[in-house]
Design a protein around this motif. Sequence first.
Motif, PDB file in Angstrom:
ATOM      1  N   HIS A 154       4.636  15.521   4.608  1.00  0.00           N
ATOM      2  CA  HIS A 154       4.745  15.743   6.050  1.00  0.00           C
ATOM      3  C   HIS A 154       3.993  17.009   6.478  1.00  0.00           C
ATOM      4  N   VAL A 155       4.071  18.050   5.664  1.00  0.00           N
ATOM      5  CA  VAL A 155       3.324  19.277   5.963  1.00  0.00           C
ATOM      6  C   VAL A 155       1.833  18.960   5.984  1.00  0.00           C
ATOM      7  N   SER A 156       1.383  18.151   5.037  1.00  0.00           N
ATOM      8  CA  SER A 156      -0.023  17.759   4.966  1.00  0.00           C
ATOM      9  C   SER A 156      -0.450  17.038   6.242  1.00  0.00           C
ATOM     10  N   ARG A 157       0.381  16.109   6.685  1.00  0.00           N
ATOM     11  CA  ARG A 157       0.058  15.360   7.912  1.00  0.00           C
ATOM     12  C   ARG A 157       0.056  16.257   9.138  1.00  0.00           C
ATOM     13  N   SER A 158       0.985  17.194   9.200  1.00  0.00           N
ATOM     14  CA  SER A 158       1.067  18.048  10.384  1.00  0.00           C
ATOM     15  C   SER A 158      -0.103  19.014  10.454  1.00  0.00           C
ATOM     16  N   VAL A 159      -0.578  19.549   9.331  1.00  0.00           N
ATOM     17  CA  VAL A 159      -1.729  20.456   9.401  1.00  0.00           C
ATOM     18  C   VAL A 159      -3.017  19.677   9.618  1.00  0.00           C
ATOM     19  N   ASP A 160      -3.093  18.432   9.141  1.00  0.00           N
ATOM     20  CA  ASP A 160      -4.268  17.597   9.404  1.00  0.00           C
ATOM     21  C   ASP A 160      -4.367  17.242  10.879  1.00  0.00           C
ATOM     22  N   GLY A 161      -3.213  17.092  11.535  1.00  0.00           N
ATOM     23  CA  GLY A 161      -3.193  16.721  12.940  1.00  0.00           C
ATOM     24  C   GLY A 161      -3.393  17.902  13.875  1.00  0.00           C
ATOM     25  N   ASP A 162      -3.178  19.121  13.357  1.00  0.00           N
ATOM     26  CA  ASP A 162      -3.360  20.314  14.180  1.00  0.00           C
ATOM     27  C   ASP A 162      -4.839  20.585  14.402  1.00  0.00           C
ATOM     28  N   ALA A 163      -5.118  21.273  15.493  1.00  0.00           N
ATOM     29  CA  ALA A 163      -6.504  21.629  15.803  1.00  0.00           C
ATOM     30  C   ALA A 163      -6.936  22.897  15.068  1.00  0.00           C
ATOM     31  N   GLY A 164      -5.997  23.528  14.345  1.00  0.00           N
ATOM     32  CA  GLY A 164      -6.299  24.781  13.650  1.00  0.00           C
ATOM     33  C   GLY A 164      -7.180  24.589  12.427  1.00  0.00           C
ATOM     34  N   ASP A 165      -7.500  25.702  11.814  1.00  0.00           N
ATOM     35  CA  ASP A 165      -8.374  25.698  10.643  1.00  0.00           C
ATOM     36  C   ASP A 165      -7.598  25.536   9.337  1.00  0.00           C
ATOM     37  N   GLU A 166      -6.311  25.371   9.402  1.00  0.00           N
ATOM     38  CA  GLU A 166      -5.467  25.342   8.213  1.00  0.00           C
ATOM     39  C   GLU A 166      -5.504  23.976   7.544  1.00  0.00           C
ATOM     40  N   GLN A 167      -5.456  23.992   6.203  1.00  0.00           N
ATOM     41  CA  GLN A 167      -5.382  22.733   5.465  1.00  0.00           C
ATOM     42  C   GLN A 167      -4.554  22.929   4.206  1.00  0.00           C
ATOM     43  N   LEU A 168      -3.941  21.842   3.755  1.00  0.00           N
ATOM     44  CA  LEU A 168      -3.159  21.858   2.526  1.00  0.00           C
ATOM     45  C   LEU A 168      -4.102  21.562   1.370  1.00  0.00           C
ATOM     46  N   LEU A 169      -4.244  22.523   0.472  1.00  0.00           N
ATOM     47  CA  LEU A 169      -5.095  22.352  -0.701  1.00  0.00           C
ATOM     48  C   LEU A 169      -4.231  22.011  -1.906  1.00  0.00           C
ATOM     49  N   VAL A 170      -4.743  21.127  -2.757  1.00  0.00           N
ATOM     50  CA  VAL A 170      -3.987  20.658  -3.915  1.00  0.00           C
ATOM     51  C   VAL A 170      -4.787  20.896  -5.186  1.00  0.00           C
ATOM     52  N   SER A 171      -4.158  21.541  -6.136  1.00  0.00           N
ATOM     53  CA  SER A 171      -4.697  21.619  -7.487  1.00  0.00           C
ATOM     54  C   SER A 171      -4.052  20.442  -8.210  1.00  0.00           C
ATOM     55  N   PRO A 172      -4.817  19.400  -8.551  1.00  0.00           N
ATOM     56  CA  PRO A 172      -4.217  18.155  -9.041  1.00  0.00           C
ATOM     57  C   PRO A 172      -3.487  18.321 -10.363  1.00  0.00           C
ATOM     58  N   PRO A 173      -2.579  17.384 -10.664  1.00  0.00           N
ATOM     59  CA  PRO A 173      -1.910  17.417 -11.958  1.00  0.00           C
ATOM     60  C   PRO A 173      -2.944  17.259 -13.067  1.00  0.00           C
ATOM     61  N   GLU A 174      -2.630  17.829 -14.217  1.00  0.00           N
ATOM     62  CA  GLU A 174      -3.557  17.753 -15.347  1.00  0.00           C
ATOM     63  C   GLU A 174      -2.782  17.607 -16.646  1.00  0.00           C
ATOM     64  N   CYS A 175      -3.305  16.762 -17.538  1.00  0.00           N
ATOM     65  CA  CYS A 175      -2.691  16.569 -18.847  1.00  0.00           C
ATOM     66  C   CYS A 175      -2.952  17.806 -19.703  1.00  0.00           C
ATOM     67  N   ARG A 176      -1.909  18.337 -20.303  1.00  0.00           N
ATOM     68  CA  ARG A 176      -2.054  19.517 -21.158  1.00  0.00           C
ATOM     69  C   ARG A 176      -2.698  19.172 -22.497  1.00  0.00           C
ATOM     70  N   GLU A 177      -2.634  17.905 -22.872  1.00  0.00           N
ATOM     71  CA  GLU A 177      -3.179  17.482 -24.170  1.00  0.00           C
ATOM     72  C   GLU A 177      -4.671  17.174 -24.107  1.00  0.00           C
ATOM     73  N   CYS A 178      -5.072  16.308 -23.179  1.00  0.00           N
ATOM     74  CA  CYS A 178      -6.472  15.855 -23.163  1.00  0.00           C
ATOM     75  C   CYS A 178      -7.261  16.356 -21.955  1.00  0.00           C
ATOM     76  N   GLY A 179      -6.588  16.981 -20.982  1.00  0.00           N
ATOM     77  CA  GLY A 179      -7.277  17.523 -19.825  1.00  0.00           C
ATOM     78  C   GLY A 179      -7.528  16.526 -18.707  1.00  0.00           C
TER      79      GLY A 179
END
Length: 98
Positions: free
Chosen positions: A43-68
């Motif tokens: 919901h936070v992602s949708r609300s900042v995407d809908g705002d006219a501001g410069d803010e965005q939700l950035l995601v560092s994706p999940p990653e496997c610790r074994e194989c990367g």
Amino acid sequence: MREPTGTTRERIAARLREGPATPSALASEFAITTGSALSHLEHVSRSVDGDAGDEQLLVSPPECRECGFSGFDDPLNVPSRCPSCKTESIEEPAFVLE
């Protein structure tokens, strides 16, 4: 002790403006479940995407610790197993508002 102000989503958004956090860290900090934290993040992602501001939700994706492996389909999810090597050692995604 001062009572928190704002909705849980507003408080999560404010927390993410301070720096990155994982869903389980947010769940612990706000006394909610990890599933609820993920729902609030969506919901936070949708609300900042809908705002006219410069803010965005950035995601560092999940990653496997074994194989990367980091090509998970949905970054707004905590996968339980790596599709590449089948291990359950997955680093949670991290979120930040910038």
